[in-house]
Design a protein around this motif. Sequence first.
Motif, PDB file in Angstrom:
ATOM      1  N   ARG A   1       0.835  -1.207   0.000  1.00 16.82           N
ATOM      2  CA  ARG A   1       0.000   0.000   0.000  1.00 16.82           C
ATOM      3  C   ARG A   1       0.875   1.265   0.000  1.00 16.82           C
ATOM      4  O   ARG A   1       0.584   2.233  -0.679  1.00 16.82           O
ATOM      5  CB  ARG A   1      -0.937  -0.013   1.217  1.00 16.82           C
TER       6      ARG A   1
ATOM      7  N   MET B   1     -16.863   0.204  -1.462  1.00 14.43           N
ATOM      8  CA  MET B   1     -15.619   0.232  -2.221  1.00 14.43           C
ATOM      9  C   MET B   1     -15.890   0.069  -3.713  1.00 14.43           C
ATOM     10  O   MET B   1     -15.329   0.783  -4.543  1.00 14.43           O
ATOM     11  CB  MET B   1     -14.720  -0.888  -1.702  1.00 14.43           C
TER      12      MET B   1
ATOM     13  N   PHE C   1      -7.162  -2.369  -1.448  1.00 16.44           N
ATOM     14  CA  PHE C   1      -8.252  -2.431  -0.480  1.00 16.44           C
ATOM     15  C   PHE C   1      -8.909  -3.812  -0.488  1.00 16.44           C
ATOM     16  O   PHE C   1      -9.065  -4.456   0.550  1.00 16.44           O
ATOM     17  CB  PHE C   1      -9.282  -1.343  -0.826  1.00 16.44           C
TER      18      PHE C   1
ATOM     19  N   LEU D   1      -5.126   1.538   5.641  1.00 14.34           N
ATOM     20  CA  LEU D   1      -6.131   1.792   4.609  1.00 14.34           C
ATOM     21  C   LEU D   1      -6.939   3.072   4.845  1.00 14.34           C
ATOM     22  O   LEU D   1      -7.343   3.729   3.904  1.00 14.34           O
ATOM     23  CB  LEU D   1      -7.082   0.602   4.510  1.00 14.34           C
TER      24      LEU D   1
END
Lengths: 81, 190
Positions: free
Chosen positions: B42, B113, B127, B186
């Motif tokens: 990430r 999402m 994600f 996140l």
Amino acid sequence: MALEDLTLVGNQPDRHGTTFDQAMRAGLVAVVALAVITVVEYVIATKVGQPIIPIIVLAIAKGWIILNTFMHIQALRSEEH
Amino acid sequence: MVTVEAAHARAENSFQPKANRIGLWLFMLSETFLFTALVSARYVLDRFERPADLNQGLALAVTCVLLASSISAYLAETAIRFDRRKTAERFLWLTIGLGLLFMVGVVMEWNEMLGNFPPSTKYGSLFVTLIGFHAFHVLTGVIGLGIVVRLVRRGHYGSHDYWGLEGVVKYWHFVDLAWVLIYPTLYLVK
């Protein structure tokens, strides 16, 4: 060893010398600390511009509480555990 | 001879819980490598950009649910350590309930999402991978807790031997620990 030695009743200490109430209290203190840190994390993330350093520090603190209180990582070093 | 063999068997039995614990910790260490790789992806792939339309309230709520499930699991283990089977069973059921509630939150997160940042985007891909990988661990933890609660009902475990329950509860805490790092990665870092 007598059966009474194996069966813990009331609030007698276990073989590590911890009573049921003490163990319960330790868990509740840990979860309150985790909840407070989570709220602080959230506030910092939504109010501060670049919050990466404080958030990482707080996440590590939360991880340590879980490892130490809930997962008993320090007991790994003791021979008996 | 029989006495010597019996002594060896006793020694092996008394040593087993320690070997089991080390095995479980090694397993969790190997899982840590997987989570670390995904979490670091990430930061490497998407730097510190955070989409503005993340549902922070939902993420905070599921985090609180998982933390609550961890204290519940801890209380179940503590109860069995002191031979309080009924209390242990209640807290195990509570942990399972909170785990399932967390899964409901995950489904809601995935729904949002898909609308806001689909898996074709970098953030969406990270994600869906991180949340999905973690959710799979929650699911296996719930199954493990289900098996353990059944055994507690049948009278298994007590202050002298509760390794099965302890192992599953430790795994559950590990799942919680992973979320403690995934949540800021996140949702909070930017």
